[in-house]
Design a protein around this motif. Structure first.
Motif, PDB file in Angstrom:
ATOM      1  N   TRP A   1       0.838  -1.197   0.000  1.00  0.00           N
ATOM      2  CA  TRP A   1       0.000   0.000   0.000  1.00  0.00           C
ATOM      3  C   TRP A   1       0.869   1.241   0.000  1.00  0.00           C
ATOM      4  N   THR A   2       0.245   2.390  -0.276  1.00  0.00           N
ATOM      5  CA  THR A   2       0.983   3.637  -0.406  1.00  0.00           C
ATOM      6  C   THR A   2       0.948   4.405   0.899  1.00  0.00           C
ATOM      7  N   ARG A   3       2.101   4.560   1.512  1.00  0.00           N
ATOM      8  CA  ARG A   3       2.159   5.320   2.764  1.00  0.00           C
ATOM      9  C   ARG A   3       1.886   6.800   2.517  1.00  0.00           C
ATOM     10  N   GLY A   4       1.401   7.455   3.539  1.00  0.00           N
ATOM     11  CA  GLY A   4       1.132   8.893   3.424  1.00  0.00           C
ATOM     12  C   GLY A   4      -0.180   9.188   2.716  1.00  0.00           C
ATOM     13  N   HIS A   5      -0.979   8.133   2.492  1.00  0.00           N
ATOM     14  CA  HIS A   5      -2.221   8.332   1.746  1.00  0.00           C
ATOM     15  C   HIS A   5      -3.234   9.162   2.554  1.00  0.00           C
TER      16      HIS A   5
ATOM     17  N   GLU B   1       0.121   5.968  11.202  1.00  0.00           N
ATOM     18  CA  GLU B   1       0.293   5.060  10.067  1.00  0.00           C
ATOM     19  C   GLU B   1      -0.984   4.256   9.803  1.00  0.00           C
TER      20      GLU B   1
ATOM     21  N   GLU C   1      -3.354   6.273   7.837  1.00  0.00           N
ATOM     22  CA  GLU C   1      -2.964   6.281   6.412  1.00  0.00           C
ATOM     23  C   GLU C   1      -3.372   4.976   5.748  1.00  0.00           C
ATOM     24  N   PHE C   2      -3.209   3.874   6.491  1.00  0.00           N
ATOM     25  CA  PHE C   2      -3.552   2.557   5.937  1.00  0.00           C
ATOM     26  C   PHE C   2      -5.056   2.428   5.670  1.00  0.00           C
TER      27      PHE C   2
ATOM     28  N   ASP D   1      -2.081  -6.826   8.438  1.00  0.00           N
ATOM     29  CA  ASP D   1      -2.719  -5.679   7.802  1.00  0.00           C
ATOM     30  C   ASP D   1      -3.890  -6.090   6.912  1.00  0.00           C
TER      31      ASP D   1
END
Ligand SMILES: [Zn+2]
Length: 285
Positions: A3-7, A83, A86-87, A159
């Motif tokens: 997945w893309t962090r900071g989403h 985090e 963001e997830f 996750d």
């Protein structure tokens, strides 16, 4: 899961830092009574200094609920679930992108993050009752602390287990948009003896719809080793009672209520996962 962090999701409503929604006995911001208020006022006047700010309260903050639409997210440096937020934001947008492609006229649901308790169109809810979807306002509600429970108490870590829970709730949103929820609630009202069985079928269908999304993540190579097992673990571990609450009951009778067996839940999740087709999710047939 890859997945893309900071989403950041436009559909996340962060109510975690909210004051004035506390239940009695809950920890939160500082509470002062009238005596305390007068004392602070007196001290402030005498010493020409703002004693309210020193103890962390404003004169107007004594338990007044604010409007339920503003974002009250914590400052980034103080967010213990930065985090995780963001997830879930990533998973929320990913599930809804998939449903936008699959379902004509799909309208995204909002995800409300809260701490301890929350007010929704379906009533007041405690974190202890787990994540839920409210058809009345078309929002999913979750206290991020639930994921710790999922891992520790329900024995479903990982996750993808977390993603699965969200995808299941979005499955309930799909049921609302397609009109299935309304049909089921009507049928339940007409045949109370069938109400429980229909609830189970609703739950199993939401599992299957979560599987349909999982199929898409597999195709896009977002899955890592062990993810499917994590999702299946969550399907087996988590029961929820949302549908009964939706159908108007004020409390749940555990004797009569079932979510479908762990085996059934995994079986329907697997069905969505293998086919990637919501047409294969007819749990009512
Ligand atoms: Zn459910």
């Amino acid at each position: 899961m890859r997945w893309t962090r900071g989403h950041v999701s436009a559909n996340v409503e962060d109510r975690r830092g909210r004051r004035g929604m506390r239940m009695p006995g809950r920890r939160g911001g500082t509470q002062i009574g009238c005596g305390g208020f007068l004392m602070l006022l007196l001290l402030s006047v005498v010493f020409k200094q703002d004693f309210f700010s020193l103890v962390g309260v404003g004169p107007g903050s004594g338990g007044v609920a604010s409007t339920p639409t503003t974002d009250t997210s914590l400052p980034p440096g103080q967010d213990p679930h930065k985090e995780l937020k963001e997830f879930v934001s990533f998973v929320l947008d990913d599930t809804q992108d998939v449903w936008t492609q699959k379902l004509n006229g799909y309208r995204p649901a909002k995800l409300v993050l809260f701490t301890d308790s929350v007010r929704s169109a379906c009533g007041f809810a405690q974190a202890a009752s787990g994540p839920f979807y409210c058809p009345g306002d078309q929002k999913v509600y979750i206290d991020l602390g639930f994921y710790q429970e999922l891992s520790q108490r329900f024995g479903a870590p990982g996750d993808f287990a977390q993603a699965y829970v969200l995808a299941h709730e979005i499955g309930h949103h799909v049921q609302t948009l397609t009109g299935i929820s309304t049909k089921v609630r009507r049928a339940q009202a007409q045949n109370p003896s069938q109400a429980n069985d229909l609830s189970v079928r609703m739950e199993l269908q939401a599992d299957c719809l979560a599987g349909v999304w999982a199929h898409s993540t597999a195709q896009r190579n977002l899955l890592e080793r062990g993810d499917i097992e994590e999702g299946m673990g969550a399907a087996a571990a988590v029961g929820d009672d949302r549908i009964q609450r939706m159908s108007g009951k004020r409390y749940i009778n555990p004797e009569s209520f079932t979510h479908g067996s762990a085996e059934q839940r995994m079986q329907w999740f697997r069905r969505g996962l293998d086919s990637g087709n919501a047409d294969n999710c007819d749990t009512f047939g």
